[in-house]
Design a protein around this motif. Sequence first.
Motif, PDB file in Angstrom:
ATOM      1  N   MET A 261       2.209   9.800 -13.248  1.00 44.99           N
ATOM      2  CA  MET A 261       2.139   8.566 -12.372  1.00 44.99           C
ATOM      3  C   MET A 261       2.975   7.451 -12.654  1.00 44.99           C
ATOM      4  SD  MET A 261      -0.226   8.945  -9.784  1.00 44.99           S
ATOM      5  CE  MET A 261      -0.506   7.171  -9.320  1.00 44.99           C
ATOM      6  N   ILE A 262       3.509   6.793 -11.846  1.00 41.21           N
ATOM      7  CA  ILE A 262       4.535   5.720 -12.245  1.00 41.21           C
ATOM      8  C   ILE A 262       3.370   4.539 -12.348  1.00 41.21           C
ATOM      9  CG2 ILE A 262       6.024   4.112 -11.225  1.00 41.21           C
ATOM     10  CD1 ILE A 262       7.289   6.176  -9.586  1.00 41.21           C
ATOM     11  N   VAL A 263       3.459   3.643 -13.419  1.00 39.87           N
ATOM     12  CA  VAL A 263       2.688   2.440 -13.762  1.00 39.87           C
ATOM     13  C   VAL A 263       3.062   1.324 -13.324  1.00 39.87           C
ATOM     14  CG1 VAL A 263       0.945   1.584 -15.417  1.00 39.87           C
ATOM     15  CG2 VAL A 263       1.274   4.048 -15.169  1.00 39.87           C
ATOM     16  N   ARG A 264       2.513   0.154 -13.015  1.00 40.71           N
ATOM     17  CA  ARG A 264       2.978  -1.229 -12.844  1.00 40.71           C
ATOM     18  C   ARG A 264       2.504  -1.754 -14.206  1.00 40.71           C
ATOM     19  NH1 ARG A 264       1.746  -0.397  -6.998  1.00 40.71           N
ATOM     20  NH2 ARG A 264      -0.242  -0.854  -7.656  1.00 40.71           N
TER      21      ARG A 264
ATOM     22  N   PHE B  19       0.986  -8.231   1.811  1.00 35.08           N
ATOM     23  CA  PHE B  19       1.129  -6.883   1.597  1.00 35.08           C
ATOM     24  C   PHE B  19       1.321  -6.673   0.143  1.00 35.08           C
ATOM     25  CE2 PHE B  19       3.278  -7.481   5.841  1.00 35.08           C
ATOM     26  CZ  PHE B  19       2.418  -6.535   6.485  1.00 35.08           C
ATOM     27  N   ARG B  20       2.016  -7.385  -0.836  1.00 32.75           N
ATOM     28  CA  ARG B  20       1.885  -7.159  -2.212  1.00 32.75           C
ATOM     29  C   ARG B  20       0.560  -6.967  -2.675  1.00 32.75           C
ATOM     30  NH1 ARG B  20       4.907  -9.827  -7.715  1.00 32.75           N
ATOM     31  NH2 ARG B  20       2.636 -10.440  -8.063  1.00 32.75           N
ATOM     32  N   PRO B  21      -0.050  -7.879  -2.482  1.00 39.28           N
ATOM     33  CA  PRO B  21      -1.844  -7.827  -3.347  1.00 39.28           C
ATOM     34  C   PRO B  21      -2.513  -6.348  -2.787  1.00 39.28           C
ATOM     35  CG  PRO B  21      -1.320 -10.161  -2.388  1.00 39.28           C
ATOM     36  CD  PRO B  21      -0.109  -9.286  -1.800  1.00 39.28           C
ATOM     37  N   LEU B  22      -2.387  -6.121  -1.407  1.00 39.79           N
ATOM     38  CA  LEU B  22      -2.630  -4.975  -1.009  1.00 39.79           C
ATOM     39  C   LEU B  22      -2.223  -3.592  -1.584  1.00 39.79           C
ATOM     40  CD1 LEU B  22      -3.339  -5.847   2.796  1.00 39.79           C
ATOM     41  CD2 LEU B  22      -5.121  -5.834   1.007  1.00 39.79           C
ATOM     42  N   LEU B  23      -0.798  -3.787  -1.654  1.00 37.90           N
ATOM     43  CA  LEU B  23      -0.165  -2.660  -2.248  1.00 37.90           C
ATOM     44  C   LEU B  23      -0.406  -2.537  -3.664  1.00 37.90           C
ATOM     45  CD1 LEU B  23       3.317  -2.913  -0.437  1.00 37.90           C
ATOM     46  CD2 LEU B  23       1.901  -1.033  -0.079  1.00 37.90           C
ATOM     47  N   PHE B  24      -0.621  -3.801  -4.518  1.00 37.19           N
ATOM     48  CA  PHE B  24      -0.919  -3.368  -5.821  1.00 37.19           C
ATOM     49  C   PHE B  24      -2.307  -2.937  -6.034  1.00 37.19           C
ATOM     50  CE2 PHE B  24       2.615  -6.161  -7.952  1.00 37.19           C
ATOM     51  CZ  PHE B  24       3.393  -5.376  -7.252  1.00 37.19           C
ATOM     52  N   LEU B  25      -3.164  -2.872  -4.943  1.00 39.18           N
ATOM     53  CA  LEU B  25      -4.427  -1.961  -5.318  1.00 39.18           C
ATOM     54  C   LEU B  25      -4.552  -0.709  -5.294  1.00 39.18           C
ATOM     55  CD1 LEU B  25      -6.629  -4.589  -3.056  1.00 39.18           C
ATOM     56  CD2 LEU B  25      -6.401  -4.637  -5.250  1.00 39.18           C
ATOM     57  N   ILE B  26      -3.408  -0.001  -4.853  1.00 38.58           N
ATOM     58  CA  ILE B  26      -3.136   1.347  -4.692  1.00 38.58           C
ATOM     59  C   ILE B  26      -2.247   1.852  -5.768  1.00 38.58           C
ATOM     60  CG2 ILE B  26      -3.814   1.381  -2.328  1.00 38.58           C
ATOM     61  CD1 ILE B  26      -1.379   1.841  -1.585  1.00 38.58           C
ATOM     62  N   PRO B  27      -2.272   3.128  -6.154  1.00 42.67           N
ATOM     63  CA  PRO B  27      -1.239   3.801  -7.035  1.00 42.67           C
ATOM     64  C   PRO B  27       0.166   3.270  -6.807  1.00 42.67           C
ATOM     65  CG  PRO B  27      -2.955   5.351  -6.992  1.00 42.67           C
ATOM     66  CD  PRO B  27      -3.165   4.190  -5.777  1.00 42.67           C
ATOM     67  N   SER B  28       0.918   3.283  -7.840  1.00 48.73           N
ATOM     68  CA  SER B  28       2.403   2.804  -7.473  1.00 48.73           C
ATOM     69  C   SER B  28       3.127   4.055  -6.629  1.00 48.73           C
ATOM     70  CB  SER B  28       3.238   2.801  -8.824  1.00 48.73           C
ATOM     71  OG  SER B  28       2.470   1.506  -9.703  1.00 48.73           O
ATOM     72  N   ASP B  29       2.823   5.127  -6.906  1.00 48.29           N
ATOM     73  CA  ASP B  29       3.574   6.094  -6.170  1.00 48.29           C
ATOM     74  C   ASP B  29       3.311   5.804  -4.636  1.00 48.29           C
ATOM     75  OD1 ASP B  29       2.936   6.904  -8.901  1.00 48.29           O
ATOM     76  OD2 ASP B  29       4.463   8.437  -8.326  1.00 48.29           O
TER      77      ASP B  29
ATOM     78  N   ILE C 147       7.792  -1.965 -14.672  1.00 39.42           N
ATOM     79  CA  ILE C 147       7.424  -0.723 -13.795  1.00 39.42           C
ATOM     80  C   ILE C 147       7.779   0.350 -15.067  1.00 39.42           C
ATOM     81  CG2 ILE C 147       7.708   0.934 -12.176  1.00 39.42           C
ATOM     82  CD1 ILE C 147       8.995  -1.129 -10.389  1.00 39.42           C
ATOM     83  N   HIS C 148       6.480   1.327 -15.489  1.00 39.83           N
ATOM     84  CA  HIS C 148       6.833   2.422 -16.237  1.00 39.83           C
ATOM     85  C   HIS C 148       6.913   3.624 -15.618  1.00 39.83           C
ATOM     86  CE1 HIS C 148       5.858  -0.716 -19.509  1.00 39.83           C
ATOM     87  NE2 HIS C 148       4.668  -0.936 -18.779  1.00 39.83           N
TER      88      HIS C 148
END
Length: 644
Positions: free
Chosen positions: A107-110, A10-20, A117-118
């Motif tokens: 946007m929130i930025v990783r 899940f993390r690799p997939l979630l990190f492919l899309i914007p943080s929000d 997290i910014h």
Amino acid sequence: MPDWSYRTLFRPLLFLIPSDSARDLTLLAMGSLSKMPWGSLVIRTLGHMESYPILETSRFGCKLKYPVGLSGSLDIHGKAQAALAQFGFGFIEVGPITTLEIEDSRMIVRDIENEAIHYPNAYVNEGLQAVISRMQKKQGHRHPLMLRIRQMPGSSAEEAMLEQIDMLDKLRAYASGFYIDVIDELWSLEQIENILINIREKAKKLDPGLPVFIYIPLDLSLDILNYLLNKLELHLWQGIVIGDYIHSDQGYTVGHRGLQIGIEKTRLIREACKGELAIIATAGVHQPQDALDYIDAGADYIQLHSGLVYSGPGLPKRINEAIIYERIRTVEPHPMPSFWKSWGWMCLLGIGMIFGGVMAWVIAATRVMLPYDETFLGTAKTSLMHMNHNLLPFMSHDRITLAGTMISLGILYFQLGKYGLRQGQHWAQTALLASGIVGFSSFFLYLGHGYFDPLHAFVAAALFPMFILAMRVRADEPSREQPNLLNDRTWFMAQWGQLMFVVLGFALAIGGATISIVGITHIFVSTDLAYLESTHDGIGQLNPHLLALIAHDRAGFGGALFSDAIAILATSLWGISQGRKWVWWALAAGGFPGFLAVFSVHLNIGYTNFWHLLPAFFAVIIYVLGLIWLFPYLMKIKIERVER
């Protein structure tokens, strides 16, 4: 979403899309699951966070089950609190809360490299009235709520004080405690001091027992911090919370790099207030060792934010286990229970199943049928060979696979009894209880077509009392094995290994359930009939009792496989802990007889249909991969550290 699925899939997939979007999707999924029937049970089962009195504390009027809290910034709308509460948290922060709603479309930025997290604005929230409306509804959990209140941006010192007091009054009915987030470096030291004194006095008038904490920004200058520590009457406060944001021109950053700053401030505050105040540290905890470093510096409680995003939802459980180990490692352990008190009976049960499986294998590989089978059919096995030359090999195939499963299950039971029950491990007892109930209940599947197997009945009757005797004492001792403390490469590889065995457990459970259902209904699948070169009715016409005998074998094998799957699945979910060598050997030795039985008998009788054996090939591949990836972790072999 345990670590073995989060870190690998899940993390690799979630990190492919914007943080929000990733955050909203994750919270929606977890929140929806918690609201489903049995949803919370599923979450607890996957995580299995056990509670021990040694972790419980009663301070500032709150009883906390665990010393780990959840940051409010992760779920500002409270969508998934009911789910997150199951992860091993003892309290939940709600906030920041301001009088009016604060929005920010940026946007929130990783920052994955630095595990940070910014946030463009750290004070985005739904506003006071929306929070009150949410608090008036059922929360879905009973965890203490720590409400962090903050004045509106641009407020003067006087306005900030009035806003804070107003929110204290309106929210106190829902709060277990308040974080007073009021400090602004734009004000003078005297103004900050005066605001905090007035807020504390007002809080005491509203409710003398209301716990209030001073919220210290992580990047607060040491001059202001030292001034407050010297000037404020700290004994009037219940504690101090050290925040996790670092402010810059680009916004607010929270991440692992805040750890050392937080530790230094924790140590400074602890030296100033000794043991009078509770200290809650929040910055940069991404692995259990970080939490222990905070505790060594003087923190009483830990609150998670970015660590949950980067390390995974298993982090609070891992921290709790690390704290337990630190607290009990110097304490004299309870005497090991005697062999006959509980665990020895499970070992005998495992040995009995191994012995029974070996005998069943020998019989199935030689004469195949026992005398009472022939009596039930009213004919000798030689007659069956003349009726269909593949019939006896097919029956041998069912019985040998059952025998291999029995041996595998016996090995697991023996290991779980000798090491799990003996050490008082609740997870091991739960695994054995669930597997045993399924296994002994599956005996009744044998009766689905009217065939009573006296040997199976005798074995079940002999083993069942051992099972009862083994389960009669509750296991509730915390583990004395040192848990994992670092997010190193060995730990990360183990997440893949654990995933493999969890998948294997689920796959075998589906396979066992399917075989049982087929056994008590259709009896055969299409590849079986192709091997037998006949039809269901054609087999039935050979002998009026033949279908019942074959159905008994199939249903029995399916039930045993399902029971074995539960033992494997439970061990994979709850028993994987760094340095726990016996678990690796249990999984390795437990799987081998089952796979040996499956492949050897199919090759021996010539039943080599690719589609029929495909599930077995899939299972053996993930079994081998799981053992390889788990080996360094369970054997405690150090692999190079992951670079942050």
